[in-house]
Design a protein around this motif. Structure first.
Motif, PDB file in Angstrom:
ATOM      1  N   ILE A 499       0.822  -1.201   0.000  1.00 55.02           N
ATOM      2  CA  ILE A 499       0.000   0.000   0.000  1.00 55.02           C
ATOM      3  C   ILE A 499       0.860   1.256   0.000  1.00 55.02           C
ATOM      4  N   ILE A 500       0.280   2.330  -0.511  1.00 57.63           N
ATOM      5  CA  ILE A 500       0.887   3.662  -0.386  1.00 57.63           C
ATOM      6  C   ILE A 500       0.627   4.131   1.041  1.00 57.63           C
ATOM      7  N   ASN A 501       1.702   4.432   1.804  1.00 59.75           N
ATOM      8  CA  ASN A 501       1.585   4.655   3.239  1.00 59.75           C
ATOM      9  C   ASN A 501       1.914   6.086   3.670  1.00 59.75           C
ATOM     10  N   GLU A 502       2.747   6.790   2.888  1.00 55.26           N
ATOM     11  CA  GLU A 502       3.140   8.158   3.255  1.00 55.26           C
ATOM     12  C   GLU A 502       3.671   8.849   1.997  1.00 55.26           C
ATOM     13  N   ASN A 515      15.606  18.293  -3.888  1.00 55.73           N
ATOM     14  CA  ASN A 515      14.245  17.766  -3.868  1.00 55.73           C
ATOM     15  C   ASN A 515      14.155  16.546  -2.948  1.00 55.73           C
ATOM     16  N   ASP A 516      13.410  16.681  -1.860  1.00 57.64           N
ATOM     17  CA  ASP A 516      13.258  15.548  -0.941  1.00 57.64           C
ATOM     18  C   ASP A 516      11.827  14.991  -0.957  1.00 57.64           C
ATOM     19  N   GLU A 517      11.089  15.180  -2.046  1.00 56.42           N
ATOM     20  CA  GLU A 517       9.799  14.499  -2.207  1.00 56.42           C
ATOM     21  C   GLU A 517      10.028  12.979  -2.139  1.00 56.42           C
ATOM     22  N   PHE A 518       9.065  12.284  -1.556  1.00 52.34           N
ATOM     23  CA  PHE A 518       9.175  10.818  -1.561  1.00 52.34           C
ATOM     24  C   PHE A 518       7.786  10.196  -1.524  1.00 52.34           C
ATOM     25  N   ILE A 519       7.732   8.926  -1.932  1.00 51.01           N
ATOM     26  CA  ILE A 519       6.541   8.076  -1.820  1.00 51.01           C
ATOM     27  C   ILE A 519       6.977   6.824  -1.068  1.00 51.01           C
ATOM     28  N   GLU A 520       6.280   6.550   0.030  1.00 52.82           N
ATOM     29  CA  GLU A 520       6.628   5.383   0.853  1.00 52.82           C
ATOM     30  C   GLU A 520       5.561   4.308   0.661  1.00 52.82           C
ATOM     31  N   LEU A 521       6.020   3.065   0.432  1.00 55.10           N
ATOM     32  CA  LEU A 521       5.138   1.910   0.310  1.00 55.10           C
ATOM     33  C   LEU A 521       5.381   0.975   1.494  1.00 55.10           C
ATOM     34  N   HIS A 522       4.357   0.207   1.860  1.00 56.67           N
ATOM     35  CA  HIS A 522       4.457  -0.656   3.047  1.00 56.67           C
ATOM     36  C   HIS A 522       3.741  -1.972   2.786  1.00 56.67           C
ATOM     37  N   ASN A 523       4.331  -3.067   3.291  1.00 56.26           N
ATOM     38  CA  ASN A 523       3.700  -4.388   3.226  1.00 56.26           C
ATOM     39  C   ASN A 523       3.044  -4.688   4.569  1.00 56.26           C
ATOM     40  N   PRO A 524       1.710  -4.580   4.666  1.00 59.32           N
ATOM     41  CA  PRO A 524       1.028  -4.824   5.942  1.00 59.32           C
ATOM     42  C   PRO A 524       0.620  -6.278   6.145  1.00 59.32           C
ATOM     43  N   THR A 525       0.951  -7.157   5.191  1.00 55.86           N
ATOM     44  CA  THR A 525       0.474  -8.534   5.251  1.00 55.86           C
ATOM     45  C   THR A 525       1.450  -9.411   6.028  1.00 55.86           C
ATOM     46  N   ASN A 526       1.128 -10.677   6.129  1.00 52.02           N
ATOM     47  CA  ASN A 526       1.992 -11.641   6.806  1.00 52.02           C
ATOM     48  C   ASN A 526       2.837 -12.446   5.838  1.00 52.02           C
ATOM     49  N   ASP A 607      -1.916  12.984  -7.753  1.00 57.05           N
ATOM     50  CA  ASP A 607      -2.320  11.619  -7.409  1.00 57.05           C
ATOM     51  C   ASP A 607      -1.119  10.695  -7.523  1.00 57.05           C
ATOM     52  N   VAL A 608      -1.181   9.552  -6.834  1.00 54.96           N
ATOM     53  CA  VAL A 608      -0.115   8.552  -6.860  1.00 54.96           C
ATOM     54  C   VAL A 608      -0.765   7.208  -7.140  1.00 54.96           C
ATOM     55  N   TRP A 609      -0.218   6.494  -8.127  1.00 50.93           N
ATOM     56  CA  TRP A 609      -0.792   5.224  -8.579  1.00 50.93           C
ATOM     57  C   TRP A 609       0.282   4.132  -8.498  1.00 50.93           C
ATOM     58  N   LEU A 610      -0.132   2.953  -8.010  1.00 53.89           N
ATOM     59  CA  LEU A 610       0.740   1.777  -7.979  1.00 53.89           C
ATOM     60  C   LEU A 610       0.068   0.680  -8.798  1.00 53.89           C
ATOM     61  N   TYR A 611       0.825   0.132  -9.758  1.00 45.63           N
ATOM     62  CA  TYR A 611       0.277  -0.878 -10.662  1.00 45.63           C
ATOM     63  C   TYR A 611       1.103  -2.165 -10.578  1.00 45.63           C
ATOM     64  N   ASP A 612       0.461  -3.294 -10.902  1.00 49.43           N
ATOM     65  CA  ASP A 612       1.221  -4.537 -11.044  1.00 49.43           C
ATOM     66  C   ASP A 612       1.819  -4.595 -12.452  1.00 49.43           C
ATOM     67  N   PRO A 613       2.573  -5.645 -12.808  1.00 50.43           N
ATOM     68  CA  PRO A 613       3.210  -5.693 -14.133  1.00 50.43           C
ATOM     69  C   PRO A 613       2.233  -5.672 -15.299  1.00 50.43           C
ATOM     70  N   GLN A 614       0.959  -6.065 -15.054  1.00 46.92           N
ATOM     71  CA  GLN A 614      -0.052  -6.060 -16.128  1.00 46.92           C
ATOM     72  C   GLN A 614      -0.830  -4.740 -16.155  1.00 46.92           C
ATOM     73  N   THR A 615      -0.319  -3.721 -15.466  1.00 47.14           N
ATOM     74  CA  THR A 615      -0.932  -2.389 -15.398  1.00 47.14           C
ATOM     75  C   THR A 615      -2.339  -2.452 -14.827  1.00 47.14           C
ATOM     76  N   ARG A 616      -2.505  -3.298 -13.841  1.00 43.81           N
ATOM     77  CA  ARG A 616      -3.737  -3.328 -13.065  1.00 43.81           C
ATOM     78  C   ARG A 616      -3.470  -2.591 -11.753  1.00 43.81           C
ATOM     79  N   ILE A 617      -4.462  -1.843 -11.287  1.00 43.66           N
ATOM     80  CA  ILE A 617      -4.242  -0.963 -10.153  1.00 43.66           C
ATOM     81  C   ILE A 617      -4.098  -1.775  -8.867  1.00 43.66           C
ATOM     82  N   VAL A 618      -3.023  -1.497  -8.117  1.00 41.39           N
ATOM     83  CA  VAL A 618      -2.809  -2.090  -6.801  1.00 41.39           C
ATOM     84  C   VAL A 618      -3.259  -1.118  -5.709  1.00 41.39           C
ATOM     85  N   ASP A 619      -2.902   0.172  -5.833  1.00 42.21           N
ATOM     86  CA  ASP A 619      -3.317   1.159  -4.847  1.00 42.21           C
ATOM     87  C   ASP A 619      -3.306   2.550  -5.482  1.00 42.21           C
ATOM     88  N   TYR A 620      -4.055   3.461  -4.839  1.00 39.04           N
ATOM     89  CA  TYR A 620      -4.211   4.811  -5.368  1.00 39.04           C
ATOM     90  C   TYR A 620      -4.513   5.745  -4.212  1.00 39.04           C
TER      91      TYR A 620
END
Length: 914
Positions: A499-502, A515-526, A607-620
């Protein structure tokens, strides 16, 4: 044997064999009375089928004798105790059938049993035989039928009228055979252990109902029957006798029901002679009965028939729970499986439970907890094929034969299961593995629009189940219904795994180096997530709506994560938009990437978009509004994807330079803007817009940034411990108690503002006491405070007894060596302490005695290095034992001094100096 003329004893001499043949000497022709006393101690060791003191008139003329045959029960095996099958006798002479009421299937057990018509039958709980009327001879005799359908004729029953046939009857719960003829019901004792066995006990007159059969309800013990004239349901109450008309059963045909049965739950089953249809009537609640009959099964057509069944035998059925349009309830011939004879075939590891009817529900979750071990791959709108791998299916099959797993999925979401939506696979018997031999695969389908649809799975050996039978009855196995989501083709099946977390979009400087812009992603699963070839961009790639050269990668293409980027559970990934510099380091992140770009994220909205390799949306996510051309919010994802609720989106842009926006609670992505806030602002809490809100924090070591880059956005639970000596020789005449707080100069732990404000009351005690000697008892108190920003859960506090001391195991009572002060309502005092036992596992306190091994987190001071702690892992380390407290409930964080009360507590125990 007595002479009938002189009424004198003729002889008492008998000779007999084990087959029941008797010889008695007579002096002359004539009429004699023979008295059979089978309870006499001199009687031969055989079981007679006649009552004690049975009298028979025997006429002897020369070598001929009339009426000399006494029937004995020398052979015959009873039925199994309370079998689940029903039994149906029909025709003249009677043919005997076993009948499965759930499926309606019958099996011919024997032809022409006893060479006579046996009717008015019932199952006798006393001896597990079937009893009924001998309607062929009409000589006042009755018949008993064993499990091989051998017939023993009993009687004649004194007082039972000869020349009479009995078309209806049953055996009561107290082992009486009730036979109805005309308006009379005759009651005969059929309990072999009774002194009145086979005697006519009484007669109930004036039962003016035309009956083909009746049955005893095991719930209230009364007779229930459907008459043959009007098809009304009647109850015949026995004490006192009365007849109640409960109303019409609603079958629209006044036809006789020649076989009527009960199950252990109190359902009445009636079989219509004309066409064999079996109906069920709910008579479980005798105070409120709806007489309406519900179709149950298609049984056999019958004539000159009657039925018997053990009334205490359950009828167990597994039903489905999809919405009613999918044929779920019994009234719609819903899918159902007979499990009355046990469960040796089912999906998953949990055997099916029994229901009285289908449990139709919108979420297909009305059928308890027996639906398990079936995992569905993502079903995508527009797909033309779908497969559930065999590895996703667990089955149990101990039937000794292979079974078939039938599966339907309503791909077109029409509300029905069609034969074109069916597939199947063989499930081996356990001796061959017990699981599906292949995948469940559908081809040539066209999956409908995104939304919820339903699936049905039927595992059975019943060959009548095929692609056209998503409803109806099966003789064994299980039915499981499931709700399945049809995903939008643009939504990735991996959504939610990363997920997009920060996000920091208002940088502190210009140019790629600053430029210190950043996008942080996080794995919340097990589970680890492989994000090789995943794509990150501030633009909608699905509809080709991007910022072009203004995107984070400096062109219209996304940043693509390199091969081998595997994010473990709980890890963070940081993508810095600018150059790598000393002040752009997230040391705790598992991966960091630098795009070398000048500022790209628009301050007023993007906006910030995260896609899988098939360009399907993972998070937004998005921030700001789209009401000016200076903003760069692209076409948002379709609302049906439920990826984003923009209610609070515009408020997220109100940040200062270097302040990020972050998700709270950390990693709990509700796909809504309400749980995003300006870092450390407390916005989400102040407006009440985020359930489970936790304050975001600033851990960034760069002074002009307010972020938690590469780590959790939220502070974690924190527990502060302070240990003091609070008494010497407590409770003794020379007790010394330390009631004053002593500040420890080496730590600030005892100076936290959230400790209760009166330190002399809530943190008293000495740090060092030198004036003790062997034999003295030392009382220790450990004070603890929840001082984080979320509940302290699963709290475990362990203290190892010093090597030169012995634990005082009875300090507060026999085997009560530990006191716990912790109270939800008020701060703990001596009056509300809990005294805990030393035993393991019985309450919140435990004492691990010397030589035992306490939990691995218990540590003690290293005797060779006082500044080092070592785990207590062997009997050599655990010299004196260890005290362990396990708090049952989470401790809320303190919000002020001693507030709330249960943010503070204490543990107290004593030791004796050796």
């Amino acid at each position: 044997m007595f002479d009938a003329t002189s009424d004198t004893l003729e002889t008492t001499t008998t000779s007999n064999s084990t087959d029941g043949t008797y010889s008695l000497d007579v002096s002359s022709d004539g009429t004699y009375f023979v008295v059979l006393d089978h309870l006499d101690s001199d009687a031969p060791s055989i079981t007679t089928a006649l009552p004690d003191r049975t009298v028979r008139s025997v006429t002897i003329s020369g070598t001929d004798a009339i009426n000399e045959d006494f029937p004995y029960d020398l052979v015959g095996t009873s039925f199994a105790t309370c079998p689940v099958d029903a039994y149906l006798f029909q025709n003249d002479p009677s043919d005997a059938y076993s009948l499965n009421l759930v499926t309606g299937n019958q099996n011919l057990e024997a032809n022409d049993i006893g060479n006579r018509e046996i009717n008015a039958i019932g199952f006798n709980l006393a001896d597990s035989f079937i009893y009924g009327s001998n309607n062929t001879d009409e000589d006042g005799t009755i018949s008993r039928v064993d499990s091989s359908f051998n017939v023993t004729t009993l009687g004649p029953i004194v007082g039972l009228p000869s020349g009479t046939s009995f078309p209806s009857g049953d055996v009561s719960l107290d082992e009486k055979l009730y036979l109805k003829s005309g308006t009379n019901i005759y009651i005969i004792d059929v309990d072999p252990a009774s002194a009145t066995y086979l005697q006519l006990e009484s007669l109930i007159p004036d039962i003016n109902i035309t009956l083909s059969d009746f049955a005893f309800n095991p719930i209230d013990g009364q007779i229930y029957t459907v008459d043959s004239d009007n098809n009304n349901l009647y109850r015949i109450n026995l004490n006192p006798v009365s007849v109640e008309d409960l109303g019409n059963i609603g079958t629209n045909s006044n036809r006789p029901f020649g076989a009527q049965f009960y199950d252990a739950s109190g359902f009445l089953y009636i079989s219509r002679n004309q066409d064999g249809t079996i109906f069920r009537i709910d008579t479980r609640n005798s105070a409120s009965i709806d007489p309406t009959a519900t179709f149950f099964a298609n049984g056999p057509i019958a004539r000159r028939n009657d039925g018997a069944r053990c009334p205490n035998a359950p009828i167990s059925i597994d039903f489905g729970d999809a919405p009613e349009s999918y044929s779920t309830s019994l009234s719609n011939d819903g899918a159902r499986h007979d499990i009355s004879s046990g469960t040796s075939l089912y999906l998953g590891n949990t055997s099916p439970d029994s229901e009285t009817d289908g449990q139709a529900s919108n979420a297909a979750d009305g059928d308890g907890s027996d639906e398990d071990n079936l995992t569905f791959p993502t079903l995508t709108s527009g797909s033309t094929s779908y497969t559930i791998p065999a590895a996703n299916i667990t089955a149990t099959n101990t039937t000794g034969q292979s079974a078939t797993l039938h599966a339907w999925i309503d791909f077109d979401n029409s509300g029905t299961f069609e034969d074109t939506e069916h597939t199947s696979v063989v499930v081996d018997d356990a001796t061959n593995g017990g699981n599906p031999t292949g995948d469940l695969t559908w081809n040539g389908i066209n999956v409908g629009a995104a939304g919820d649809t339903y699936a049905r799975f039927r595992l059975t050996t019943d060959s009548s189940i095929n692609d056209t039978t998503p409803g109806g009855v099966a003789s064994d196995g299980e039915v499981e219904d499931h709700q399945i989501a049809i995903a939008d083709p643009s939504l990735s099946p991996l959504a939610g795994q990363l997920i997009i977390n920060e996000v920091l979009f208002r940088q502190t400087n210009t140019g790629a180096p600053g430029n210190d812009e950043f996008i942080e992603l996080h794995n919340p699963t097990n589970s680890p997530v492989d994000i090789s070839d995943w794509q990150l961009i501030d633009g909608n790639l699905v509809v080709n709506d991007t910022d072009g050269i203004g995107s984070i990668n400096g062109n219209s293409s996304p940043f693509v994560f390199p091969a081998g980027t595997i994010v473990n559970p709980g890890d963070y990934v940081v993508v810095w938009i600018g150059d790598e510099t000393a002040d752009k380091q997230a040391d705790d992140a598992a991966f960091q990437f630098y795009l070398g770009q000048a500022p790209k994220l628009r301050d007023r909205g993007d906006d910030v978009w995260l896609y899988d390799p098939q360009t399907r949306i993972v998070d937004y996510i998005a921030y700001g509004s789209n009401n000016t051309t200076s903003q760069a919010i692209n076409t948002p994802p379709d609302i049906s994807l439920n990826l984003w609720n923009d209610t609070y989106q515009d408020s997220l842009r109100s940040v200062t330079n270097g302040q990020s926006i972050s998700l709270t609670p950390n990693g709990q992505d509700g796909n809504a803007s309400g749980c995003w806030e300006r870092t450390t602002s407390n916005d989400a809490n102040a407006t009440g817009r985020c359930t489970g809100f936790l304050p975001t924090r600033d851990t960034d070591e760069v002074t002009n940034r307010t972020t938690s880059v590469g780590v959790s956005n939220n502070a974690s639970a924190e527990l502060i411990l302070v240990k003091r000596i609070t008494a010497i020789n407590p409770g003794q005449s020379d007790e010394v108690r330390f009631n004053t707080f002593v500040d420890d100069p080496d730590t600030d732990s005892d100076n936290e503002a959230n400790w209760p404000s009166d330190a002399n009351t809530y943190l008293p005690g000495e740090i060092d006491v030198t004036d003790v000697k062997p034999g003295d008892e030392v009382e220790y108190t450990i004070y603890f405070l929840s001082n984080g920003t979320k509940d302290a859960s699963n709290v475990r506090i362990c203290d190892v007894i010093p090597d030169n001391m012995t634990f005082s195991k009875d300090a507060f009572g026999t085997e009560l060596g530990i006191a716990l002060g912790l109270n939800n309502a008020s701060l703990p005092t001596a009056s509300n302490f809990q005294f805990l036992s030393n035993l393991l596992g019985d309450d919140q306190g435990e004492f691990y005695g010397p030589g035992t091994i306490p939990p691995s987190f218990c540590q003690k001071t290293d005797p060779n290095d006082p500044d080092n702690l070592i785990p207590v892992t062997s009997s050599n380390d655990n010299v004196s034992g260890a005290v362990l407290i396990k708090l049952d409930d989470p401790m809320p964080p303190a919000t002020d001094a001693g507030t709330p009360a249960n943010s503070y507590g204490l543990i107290r125990f004593s030791t004796k100096v050796r």
